[in-house]
Design an enzyme around this catalytic site. Sequence first.
Site, PDB file in Angstrom:
ATOM      1  N   LEU A   8       0.848  -1.198   0.000  1.00  0.00           N
ATOM      2  CA  LEU A   8       0.000   0.000   0.000  1.00  0.00           C
ATOM      3  C   LEU A   8       0.881   1.244   0.000  1.00  0.00           C
ATOM      4  CD1 LEU A   8      -2.717  -1.022   2.624  1.00  0.00           C
ATOM      5  CD2 LEU A   8      -2.544  -1.575   0.198  1.00  0.00           C
ATOM      6  N   ARG A  15       2.533  15.243   5.114  1.00  0.00           N
ATOM      7  CA  ARG A  15       3.367  15.757   6.211  1.00  0.00           C
ATOM      8  C   ARG A  15       4.867  15.750   5.918  1.00  0.00           C
ATOM      9  NH1 ARG A  15       0.633  12.210  10.797  1.00  0.00           N
ATOM     10  NH2 ARG A  15      -0.051  11.083   8.931  1.00  0.00           N
ATOM     11  N   TYR A 363      47.110  15.945 -11.666  1.00  0.00           N
ATOM     12  CA  TYR A 363      45.903  15.498 -12.359  1.00  0.00           C
ATOM     13  C   TYR A 363      46.282  14.483 -13.419  1.00  0.00           C
ATOM     14  CZ  TYR A 363      41.930  15.147 -15.436  1.00  0.00           C
ATOM     15  OH  TYR A 363      40.909  14.636 -16.194  1.00  0.00           O
TER      16      TYR A 363
HETATM   17  C1  UD1 Z   1      -3.869   1.883   9.141  1.00  0.00           C
HETATM   18  C2  UD1 Z   1      -4.769   0.817   9.732  1.00  0.00           C
HETATM   19  C3  UD1 Z   1      -4.564   0.770  11.241  1.00  0.00           C
HETATM   20  C4  UD1 Z   1      -3.115   0.513  11.581  1.00  0.00           C
HETATM   21  C5  UD1 Z   1      -2.231   1.539  10.882  1.00  0.00           C
HETATM   22  C6  UD1 Z   1      -0.775   1.177  11.046  1.00  0.00           C
HETATM   23  C7  UD1 Z   1      -6.743   0.725   8.336  1.00  0.00           C
HETATM   24  C8  UD1 Z   1      -8.136   1.160   8.182  1.00  0.00           C
HETATM   25  N1  UD1 Z   1      -6.126   1.152   9.422  1.00  0.00           N
HETATM   26  O1  UD1 Z   1      -4.194   3.128   9.721  1.00  0.00           O
HETATM   27  O2  UD1 Z   1      -5.350  -0.262  11.807  1.00  0.00           O
HETATM   28  O3  UD1 Z   1      -2.912   0.580  12.974  1.00  0.00           O
HETATM   29  O4  UD1 Z   1      -2.524   1.569   9.469  1.00  0.00           O
HETATM   30  O5  UD1 Z   1       0.007   2.209  10.563  1.00  0.00           O
HETATM   31  O6  UD1 Z   1      -6.224  -0.024   7.547  1.00  0.00           O
HETATM   32  N2  UD1 Z   1      -3.090   3.834   1.759  1.00  0.00           N
HETATM   33  C9  UD1 Z   1      -3.370   3.706   0.420  1.00  0.00           C
HETATM   34  N3  UD1 Z   1      -4.592   4.090  -0.035  1.00  0.00           N
HETATM   35  C10 UD1 Z   1      -5.550   4.580   0.791  1.00  0.00           C
HETATM   36  C11 UD1 Z   1      -5.252   4.708   2.174  1.00  0.00           C
HETATM   37  C12 UD1 Z   1      -4.014   4.326   2.634  1.00  0.00           C
HETATM   38  O7  UD1 Z   1      -2.539   3.261  -0.366  1.00  0.00           O
HETATM   39  O8  UD1 Z   1      -6.637   4.893   0.295  1.00  0.00           O
HETATM   40  C13 UD1 Z   1      -1.770   3.427   2.237  1.00  0.00           C
HETATM   41  C14 UD1 Z   1      -0.953   4.568   2.804  1.00  0.00           C
HETATM   42  O9  UD1 Z   1      -0.166   5.156   1.780  1.00  0.00           O
HETATM   43  C15 UD1 Z   1      -0.110   3.868   3.845  1.00  0.00           C
HETATM   44  C16 UD1 Z   1      -0.974   2.701   4.306  1.00  0.00           C
HETATM   45  O10 UD1 Z   1      -1.944   2.521   3.301  1.00  0.00           O
HETATM   46  O11 UD1 Z   1       1.080   3.332   3.282  1.00  0.00           O
HETATM   47  C17 UD1 Z   1      -1.660   2.962   5.628  1.00  0.00           C
HETATM   48  O12 UD1 Z   1      -2.437   4.138   5.525  1.00  0.00           O
HETATM   49  P1  UD1 Z   1      -2.521   5.183   6.695  1.00  0.00           P
HETATM   50  O13 UD1 Z   1      -3.515   6.216   6.330  1.00  0.00           O
HETATM   51  O14 UD1 Z   1      -1.178   5.583   7.107  1.00  0.00           O
HETATM   52  O15 UD1 Z   1      -3.059   4.252   7.840  1.00  0.00           O
HETATM   53  P2  UD1 Z   1      -4.226   4.490   8.845  1.00  0.00           P
HETATM   54  O16 UD1 Z   1      -5.519   4.576   8.109  1.00  0.00           O
HETATM   55  O17 UD1 Z   1      -3.850   5.580   9.725  1.00  0.00           O
END
Ligand code: UD1
Length: 452
Positions: A8, A15, A363
């Site tokens: 993902l 940030r 050189y």
């Molecule tokens: C997510 C988890 C949470 C976990 C946390 C760990 C879900 C709903 N929640 O939280 O349980 O504790 O990660 O860090 O899964 N990403 C995408 N597409 C999207 C959304 C996210 O590719 O639409 C990717 C982000 O780039 C990232 C990863 O998924 O690499 C996690 O997304 P992020 O928003 O950081 O995680 P949380 O939703 O905060």
Amino acid sequence: MTFSVVVLAAGKGTRMKSVLPKVLHPIGGEPMVQRIINTAESLEASAVHLIYGHGAEQLKASLHGKAINWCLQAEQLGTGHAVMQAVEHINDNEDVMILVGDAPLIKAATLQRLMETKAHSDLALLTVNLDDPTGMGRIIREDNNIVAIVEHKDATEAQRAITEINTGMMMMAGSDLKRWLNALTNQNAQGEYYLTDVIAMAAAEGKTIQAAQPDSPVEVEGINNRVQLARLERTLQRWQAEELMMNGVTLADPERVDIRGSISTGQDVYIDINTVIKGKVTLGNNVHIGPNCILIDCDIADNAVIEANSIIEQASVGQHCSVGPYARLRPGTVMENKAKVGNFVEVKKARLGEGAKANHLTYLGDADIGANSNIGAGTITCNYDGVNKSKTLIGENAFIGSNSALVAPVEIGDGATVAAGSIITGKVPDEALAVARSKQRNIAGWQRPAKK
Ligand code: UD1
Ligand code: CA
């Protein structure tokens, strides 16, 4: 059982405050998501489905891996929605490991543990216990069995007290994943399709859900800003330094060596402080690296000594060679055994034969220098006429006097001598002395100008 990996990496990474997509920010000299791709490939994943959203061109130009399958998530509607973008490429009869693109320190051994956990359960989750779990999805257990993950924003006060959290990394069968993804909704506090909702679906079907843990929580730490990036960089550097020391390298200070690439080392290598290693570097036995050296894609053989403040790039240094202090070996430099390059010497695309020396202020570019020749201080190979580069060929046992200019193309024979201060524009035969400078005149009783 074959398995594929979904990474993902579609989040924007606001940030980071950067034009570079977050997952391309380097750690250990490599884009953070590249490390995850490498780790997945090292486990022999059949495919790595990379979910991307922002900076497609930058990502495609920077990342490599034979298993990468690019999956665009045009709109970021949640982690579940992200995984949906890979569904058409996933086989029912294979397992799927889901990883996050911004947690670059995950170790292959930990993912192996996740695979083993999956091997004797239907769904394997990687979890950790955090003193401060704020913001994370909480692992909900009943009678110690995992039954759900609740996101922080959706959690009750009692659930928020749980310290076991979801790292975002998990593994399950392709067929199960597809069925569960189909049933996801976005009815939650963030209006997102949560991947984490599949856990409750699995529990409801009576599937077995088991958790595995990494050796250290830092492995699953995600990077959201440059403070976290710097902290994980230091952690990675510490790990690499420890690995070097365990392999028989002495580090003057493990906190002051940076490896932004890969290094292989022989026995009893010594590395002084502030050394930076980039690309692929090989050091033989007993190599000594002085302080403040930069080594890039180079090969340094047994017993060579690199003195302080030297820069070596795409060069090969033979056994018992000596380089520096303050030497610069540029791409294409080859030093054969026992050759010497001293202070303020720059070498580019040049070979120094065995035992050849250029000890000071020189050189050498586009040159071939035979064994045991001595290049005097201040010698310059004039290899560039403003348009073309030309070669300087120096035989064996030649002696080039100080402050000579060798105007290429030019050839100096075996055993030839060039008088100091010469400007050599033509061939010097073997064993000859070339004197190419105006002759000294002495004017007796010379009166210096007097002040008017
Ligand atoms: C997510 C988890 C949470 C976990 C946390 C760990 C879900 C709903 N929640 O939280 O349980 O504790 O990660 O860090 O899964 N990403 C995408 N597409 C999207 C959304 C996210 O590719 O639409 C990717 C982000 O780039 C990232 C990863 O998924 O690499 C996690 O997304 P992020 O928003 O950081 O995680 P949380 O939703 O905060
Ligand atoms: Ca989120």
